[in-house]
Design a protein around this motif. Structure first.
Motif, PDB file in Angstrom:
ATOM      1  N   LEU A  57      13.516 -13.078   7.823  1.00 30.07           N
ATOM      2  CA  LEU A  57      12.434 -13.883   7.275  1.00 30.07           C
ATOM      3  C   LEU A  57      12.576 -15.355   7.652  1.00 30.07           C
ATOM      4  O   LEU A  57      11.582 -16.024   7.941  1.00 30.07           O
ATOM      5  N   GLU A  58      13.803 -15.845   7.632  1.00 32.02           N
ATOM      6  CA  GLU A  58      14.035 -17.246   8.029  1.00 32.02           C
ATOM      7  C   GLU A  58      13.595 -17.485   9.467  1.00 32.02           C
ATOM      8  O   GLU A  58      12.978 -18.510   9.767  1.00 32.02           O
ATOM      9  N   LYS A  59      13.908 -16.554  10.352  1.00 28.61           N
ATOM     10  CA  LYS A  59      13.491 -16.677  11.754  1.00 28.61           C
ATOM     11  C   LYS A  59      11.976 -16.739  11.875  1.00 28.61           C
ATOM     12  O   LYS A  59      11.447 -17.347  12.800  1.00 28.61           O
ATOM     13  N   ASP A  60      11.285 -16.115  10.921  1.00 26.45           N
ATOM     14  CA  ASP A  60       9.826 -16.106  10.916  1.00 26.45           C
ATOM     15  C   ASP A  60       9.232 -17.274  10.131  1.00 26.45           C
ATOM     16  O   ASP A  60       8.032 -17.314   9.876  1.00 26.45           O
ATOM     17  N   GLY A  61      10.091 -18.217   9.714  1.00 27.14           N
ATOM     18  CA  GLY A  61       9.605 -19.424   9.047  1.00 27.14           C
ATOM     19  C   GLY A  61       9.393 -19.315   7.554  1.00 27.14           C
ATOM     20  O   GLY A  61       8.713 -20.150   6.962  1.00 27.14           O
ATOM     21  N   VAL A  62       9.989 -18.315   6.920  1.00 24.24           N
ATOM     22  CA  VAL A  62       9.854 -18.152   5.471  1.00 24.24           C
ATOM     23  C   VAL A  62      10.988 -18.896   4.772  1.00 24.24           C
ATOM     24  O   VAL A  62      12.145 -18.845   5.196  1.00 24.24           O
ATOM     25  N   ASP A  63      10.667 -19.614   3.694  1.00 23.45           N
ATOM     26  CA  ASP A  63      11.653 -20.319   2.868  1.00 23.45           C
ATOM     27  C   ASP A  63      12.263 -19.285   1.920  1.00 23.45           C
ATOM     28  O   ASP A  63      11.687 -18.953   0.888  1.00 23.45           O
ATOM     29  N   VAL A  64      13.426 -18.768   2.286  1.00 20.42           N
ATOM     30  CA  VAL A  64      14.019 -17.655   1.538  1.00 20.42           C
ATOM     31  C   VAL A  64      15.485 -17.935   1.224  1.00 20.42           C
ATOM     32  O   VAL A  64      16.210 -18.488   2.037  1.00 20.42           O
ATOM     33  N   ALA A  65      15.880 -17.563   0.008  1.00 23.90           N
ATOM     34  CA  ALA A  65      17.272 -17.672  -0.426  1.00 23.90           C
ATOM     35  C   ALA A  65      17.765 -16.282  -0.806  1.00 23.90           C
ATOM     36  O   ALA A  65      16.984 -15.417  -1.203  1.00 23.90           O
ATOM     37  N   PHE A  66      19.064 -16.076  -0.680  1.00 25.42           N
ATOM     38  CA  PHE A  66      19.680 -14.835  -1.132  1.00 25.42           C
ATOM     39  C   PHE A  66      20.822 -15.184  -2.070  1.00 25.42           C
ATOM     40  O   PHE A  66      21.636 -16.058  -1.771  1.00 25.42           O
ATOM     41  N   GLU A  67      20.880 -14.517  -3.196  1.00 25.75           N
ATOM     42  CA  GLU A  67      21.974 -14.688  -4.157  1.00 25.75           C
ATOM     43  C   GLU A  67      22.552 -13.328  -4.490  1.00 25.75           C
ATOM     44  O   GLU A  67      21.826 -12.378  -4.766  1.00 25.75           O
ATOM     45  N   GLN A  68      23.865 -13.264  -4.462  1.00 25.57           N
ATOM     46  CA  GLN A  68      24.585 -12.058  -4.843  1.00 25.57           C
ATOM     47  C   GLN A  68      25.115 -12.277  -6.256  1.00 25.57           C
ATOM     48  O   GLN A  68      25.780 -13.273  -6.512  1.00 25.57           O
TER      49      GLN A  68
END
Length: 93
Positions: A57-68
């Motif tokens: 998603l980041e490569k596609d320009g989406v502002d995304v976070a991941f939390e474990q």
């Protein structure tokens, strides 16, 4: 509820989701939005899958976070509700 689910019912649900692919068109729908992906650290392969989705998603320009969510399994909002809530609240700030 999870414990009382018959194995057959769980298997049927898993089979129904097996071929489900949300990726086509997802980036276009999410672009311009802030996205949080979360998984419990003990939820099998899911944390790795979501990390990979984050990168895509980041490569596609989406502002995304991941939390474990530490110490949690498949239901982190149940296994570690306060930790989960802290992560969500921080994200929403």
């Amino acid at each position: 509820m999870v414990i009382s689910t018959p194995v057959e019912g769980f298997a049927a649900g898993a089979a129904a989701l097996q071929g489900y692919d949300v990726l086509p068109g997802l980036s276009e729908k999410l672009r311009g939005k802030k996205v949080l992906l979360m998984a419990g650290e003990r939820d099998g392969a899911l944390p790795g899958v979501l990390k990979g989705l984050k990168e895509t998603l980041e490569k596609d320009g989406v502002d995304v976070a991941f939390e474990q969510v530490p110490g949690c399994g498949h239901l982190p909002m149940v296994d570690g509700s306060q930790i989960w809530l802290d992560i969500v609240e921080k994200f929403l700030e």
